[in-house]
Design an enzyme around this catalytic site. Structure first.
Site, mmCIF file in Angstrom:
data_model
loop_
_atom_site.group_PDB
_atom_site.id
_atom_site.type_symbol
_atom_site.label_atom_id
_atom_site.label_comp_id
_atom_site.label_asym_id
_atom_site.label_seq_id
_atom_site.Cartn_x
_atom_site.Cartn_y
_atom_site.Cartn_z
ATOM 1 N N ARG A 1 -4.963 -3.792 7.795
ATOM 2 C CA ARG A 1 -5.233 -4.810 7.697
ATOM 3 C C ARG A 1 -6.071 -5.148 8.332
ATOM 4 O O ARG A 1 -5.883 -6.627 8.188
ATOM 5 C CB ARG A 1 -3.973 -4.908 7.231
ATOM 6 C CG ARG A 1 -3.465 -4.241 7.401
ATOM 7 C CD ARG A 1 -2.109 -4.603 6.055
ATOM 8 N NE ARG A 1 -1.598 -5.069 4.956
ATOM 9 C CZ ARG A 1 -0.844 -6.116 4.662
ATOM 10 N NH1 ARG A 1 0.587 -5.861 4.170
ATOM 11 N NH2 ARG A 1 -0.511 -7.462 3.587
ATOM 12 N N LYS B 1 6.394 -14.244 -5.277
ATOM 13 C CA LYS B 1 6.233 -14.441 -3.474
ATOM 14 C C LYS B 1 4.537 -14.521 -3.079
ATOM 15 O O LYS B 1 4.354 -15.109 -2.455
ATOM 16 C CB LYS B 1 6.624 -13.199 -2.193
ATOM 17 C CG LYS B 1 6.468 -13.039 -1.488
ATOM 18 C CD LYS B 1 6.692 -11.942 -0.286
ATOM 19 C CE LYS B 1 6.267 -10.726 -0.664
ATOM 20 N NZ LYS B 1 5.046 -10.494 -0.273
ATOM 21 N N ASN B 2 3.890 -14.078 -3.524
ATOM 22 C CA ASN B 2 2.355 -13.886 -3.114
ATOM 23 C C ASN B 2 1.140 -14.629 -4.062
ATOM 24 O O ASN B 2 0.669 -14.620 -3.764
ATOM 25 C CB ASN B 2 2.052 -11.707 -3.671
ATOM 26 C CG ASN B 2 2.783 -10.703 -2.662
ATOM 27 O OD1 ASN B 2 2.981 -11.426 -1.811
ATOM 28 N ND2 ASN B 2 1.864 -9.536 -2.551
ATOM 29 N N ASP C 1 1.396 -2.009 -4.668
ATOM 30 C CA ASP C 1 3.860 -2.571 -3.851
ATOM 31 C C ASP C 1 4.298 -2.203 -5.307
ATOM 32 O O ASP C 1 5.832 -2.372 -5.355
ATOM 33 C CB ASP C 1 2.729 -4.500 -4.079
ATOM 34 C CG ASP C 1 2.412 -4.656 -3.303
ATOM 35 O OD1 ASP C 1 2.233 -4.251 -2.324
ATOM 36 O OD2 ASP C 1 1.987 -6.012 -2.781
ATOM 37 N N CYS D 1 -0.185 -3.367 10.264
ATOM 38 C CA CYS D 1 1.450 -3.453 10.200
ATOM 39 C C CYS D 1 1.282 -1.715 9.701
ATOM 40 O O CYS D 1 0.607 -1.583 9.635
ATOM 41 C CB CYS D 1 1.558 -4.626 9.002
ATOM 42 S SG CYS D 1 1.167 -4.004 7.344
ATOM 43 N N ARG E 1 12.707 -10.304 2.944
ATOM 44 C CA ARG E 1 11.216 -10.506 2.439
ATOM 45 C C ARG E 1 10.746 -11.091 1.474
ATOM 46 O O ARG E 1 10.083 -12.331 0.608
ATOM 47 C CB ARG E 1 10.100 -9.885 3.378
ATOM 48 C CG ARG E 1 10.496 -9.972 4.387
ATOM 49 C CD ARG E 1 9.057 -9.433 5.384
ATOM 50 N NE ARG E 1 8.386 -10.026 4.880
ATOM 51 C CZ ARG E 1 7.384 -8.710 4.528
ATOM 52 N NH1 ARG E 1 7.086 -7.631 4.396
ATOM 53 N NH2 ARG E 1 6.337 -9.326 3.713
HETATM 54 C C1 UD1 Z 1 -1.984 -8.439 -0.708
HETATM 55 C C2 UD1 Z 1 -0.810 -8.407 -0.641
HETATM 56 C C3 UD1 Z 1 0.111 -7.553 -0.762
HETATM 57 C C4 UD1 Z 1 -0.520 -5.764 -1.562
HETATM 58 C C5 UD1 Z 1 -2.527 -6.445 -1.442
HETATM 59 C C6 UD1 Z 1 -3.079 -5.058 -2.072
HETATM 60 C C7 UD1 Z 1 0.010 -10.919 -0.280
HETATM 61 C C8 UD1 Z 1 0.838 -11.689 0.565
HETATM 62 N N1 UD1 Z 1 -0.068 -9.461 -0.477
HETATM 63 O O1 UD1 Z 1 -2.609 -7.982 0.107
HETATM 64 O O2 UD1 Z 1 1.237 -7.582 -0.846
HETATM 65 O O3 UD1 Z 1 -0.317 -4.903 -0.947
HETATM 66 O O4 UD1 Z 1 -2.773 -7.987 -1.547
HETATM 67 O O5 UD1 Z 1 -2.704 -5.897 -3.641
HETATM 68 O O6 UD1 Z 1 -0.466 -11.092 -1.451
HETATM 69 N N2 UD1 Z 1 -9.446 -5.577 3.626
HETATM 70 C C9 UD1 Z 1 -10.770 -5.129 5.113
HETATM 71 N N3 UD1 Z 1 -10.781 -6.060 4.890
HETATM 72 C C10 UD1 Z 1 -10.578 -7.461 4.935
HETATM 73 C C11 UD1 Z 1 -9.262 -7.138 4.167
HETATM 74 C C12 UD1 Z 1 -9.050 -6.757 3.570
HETATM 75 O O7 UD1 Z 1 -11.048 -4.197 4.920
HETATM 76 O O8 UD1 Z 1 -10.897 -8.923 5.762
HETATM 77 C C13 UD1 Z 1 -8.795 -4.044 3.030
HETATM 78 C C14 UD1 Z 1 -6.814 -3.813 2.903
HETATM 79 O O9 UD1 Z 1 -6.814 -3.378 4.684
HETATM 80 C C15 UD1 Z 1 -6.540 -2.740 2.308
HETATM 81 C C16 UD1 Z 1 -7.584 -3.567 1.039
HETATM 82 O O10 UD1 Z 1 -9.339 -4.382 1.982
HETATM 83 O O11 UD1 Z 1 -6.899 -1.340 2.633
HETATM 84 C C17 UD1 Z 1 -7.007 -4.090 0.379
HETATM 85 O O12 UD1 Z 1 -6.209 -5.892 1.156
HETATM 86 P P1 UD1 Z 1 -5.956 -7.227 0.530
HETATM 87 O O13 UD1 Z 1 -6.488 -6.708 -1.217
HETATM 88 O O14 UD1 Z 1 -6.388 -8.398 1.666
HETATM 89 O O15 UD1 Z 1 -4.059 -7.274 0.392
HETATM 90 P P2 UD1 Z 1 -3.828 -8.292 1.283
HETATM 91 O O16 UD1 Z 1 -3.764 -9.917 0.922
HETATM 92 O O17 UD1 Z 1 -4.023 -8.348 2.623
#
Ligand code: UD1
Length: 432
Positions: free
Chosen positions: A129, A22-23, A314, A124, A407
């Site tokens: 996030r 999915k990701n 995850d 969420c 999902r």
């Molecule tokens: C993706 C995955 C999710 C997984 C996560 C971490 C998808 C669709 N989702 O989520 O299943 O759990 O990676 O492996 O692929 N952060 C910030 N600012 C930003 C972006 C991120 O502070 O602009 C923080 C987030 O709040 C979190 C950390 O960085 O604490 C990591 O998040 P991120 O790797 O971006 O996760 P997602 O891409 O949302």
């Protein structure tokens, strides 16, 4: 809302085919927005998140064709995407609210059309996030970003410009989004401290097939030479390491033996290492991994979530559930998200012994038995942890809010029934 009913106590044995990730699929779909030619994705998982992303792209003007397919011994879907010309550059609240990954349209639309309006996703269940890293990086590439009425208004006068971006923390989403923006930018972009998750490499491989020039794939430094135009391509979605890891735990927790077919061992090194350390026998053979816990007494181990190649957040909830059936105590530390122990109160209702310390760690002590209960989860992976607990609990477990599972777990009941689980879905219409 549908529910899942499980009668616990069966040791699971047999084969499970692992679906496309999915990701990986979600950013791959959005990469198709970068070209006016057709991008075809095979080995696509049949999941509600994929349907939601498809609906968003259709709303933007993408023509999507769907085909039934048969890849590596199991039935799957192939989708082809063609965005000859986008008819809208807005990702509205109703789409983004349903699925955060909708934000992957931002990089591609801004790169190809110089404009995108995206509803801000908000927090969420697992954390706040924010999207600050995505937005700061786009600003470094010359984009104007304004936030108004809950929307991000992103625009650039002519074309995004290559930049040397050092991400302040490792973010999967920001790495994918900026990678998709950089492939059509003017000049060279260097992304330092980039996330190295296999799903990002999968995206980079598709982009290179489309004519992009990305170097350093699989490392934390990605170098991208921007090109003027991208072409269509065909790509097979990488296997879902989180689905594979979840079923590996299903084998271990029921002291069964499951062969995970079409799984990729290199994407699961850390979780497999933990399982081996706990006493599970694991055999890797090409793209198949056999998890054999028959007759094993498992020993609790500590886990700490980290960006890839560390232990994935995850799989934290699923491994936490497994530790409940092991001897001794395990410390589970969550370093990625600030609210990712929401499954704990539900597991406590099933007889678990877990102490959560602040938001970051939990001590899990093995218990003699878990007992079935009505439980509900707040997110996708936490829901699977409750399914796992239900598989070993005495009596009946009802997991509510199944839409979370839909999902991210393709044909969940069918796959688990295929290895001997007593599990069924109670459709809303079956109830009074
Ligand atoms: C993706 C995955 C999710 C997984 C996560 C971490 C998808 C669709 N989702 O989520 O299943 O759990 O990676 O492996 O692929 N952060 C910030 N600012 C930003 C972006 C991120 O502070 O602009 C923080 C987030 O709040 C979190 C950390 O960085 O604490 C990591 O998040 P991120 O790797 O971006 O996760 P997602 O891409 O949302």
């Amino acid at each position: 809302m549908d529910k899942i009913k499980i009668k616990g106590g069966k040791s699971l044995e047999g084969k499970i085919y692992i679906s496309g990730a999915k990701n990986a699929a979600l950013p791959l779909i959005c990469a198709s927005l970068l070209t006016d030619e057709t991008v075809t994705l095979t080995n696509m998982p049949m999941l509600s998140d994929i349907k939601a992303m498809n609906a968003l792209l259709e709303q933007l003007g993408t023509k999507i064709d769907e085909f039934d397919d048969f890849v590596d011994g199991h039935s799957t879907k192939t989708y082809s995407y063609r965005t000859k010309e986008a008819t809208s550059l807005t990702a509205p609240y109703d789409y983004v609210r349903k699925m955060r990954a909708s934000y992957y349209v931002l990089g591609p639309l801004l790169a190809r059309y110089g404009k995108c309006e995206l509803s801000l996703p908000g927090g969420c269940a697992i954390g706040a996030r924010p999207m600050d890293i995505h937005l700061n990086s786009l600003e470094q590439m010359g984009a104007n970003i304004e936030i108004k009425n809950g929307y991000i208004y992103a625009s650039v006068e002519k074309r995004l410009k290559g930049a040397h971006i050092i991400f302040p923390l490792v973010s999967v989403g920001a790495t994918c989004n900026i990678l998709m923006a950089a492939v059509l930018a003017e000049g060279r972009t260097i992304l330092e401290n980039a996330a190295k998750e296999p799903e990002i490499s999968d995206l980079a491989h598709l982009l290179n097939k489309m004519g992009a020039k990305i170097d350093g794939i699989g490392t934390s430094i990605l170098t991208i030479e921007g090109v003027d135009k991208l072409n269509g391509a065909t790509h097979k979605v990488i296997a879902d390491r989180i689905e594979a890891g979840s079923y590996a735990v299903a084998a271990a927790i029921t002291r069964g033996c499951i062969e995970l077919v079409n799984a990729l061992p290199f994407t699961l090194k850390r979780p497999l290492h933990i399982l081996r350390d706990m006493g599970v026998k694991i055999t890797e053979n090409g793209n198949s991994i056999t998890i054999d816990a028959r007759g094993c007494t498992l020993i609790g181990k500590d886990i700490m979530t980290e960006p890839f190649p560390g232990f994935p957040t995850d799989l934290q909830a699923q491994f936490l559930a497994l530790m409940l059936t092991a001897d001794g105590a395990s410390m589970v530390t969550e370093t990625i998200f600030e609210n990712r122990f929401m499954h704990v109160p539900e597991l406590l209702r099933m007889g678990a012994n877990i102490n959560v310390h602040g938001h970051a760690s939990a001590i899990v002590r093995g218990v003699k038995r878990l007992s079935g209960a009505q439980v509900m989860a707040t997110d996708l992976r936490a829901s699977f942890a409750l399914i796992l607990a239900g598989l070993v609990a005495e009596g009946e477990t009802i997991v509510n809010r199944v839409y979370h599972l839909d999902r991210g777990y393709e044909r969940l009941e069918e796959k688990l029934r295929g290895v001997g689980a007593d599990i069924e879905r109670i459709k809303e219409s079956d109830e009074e």
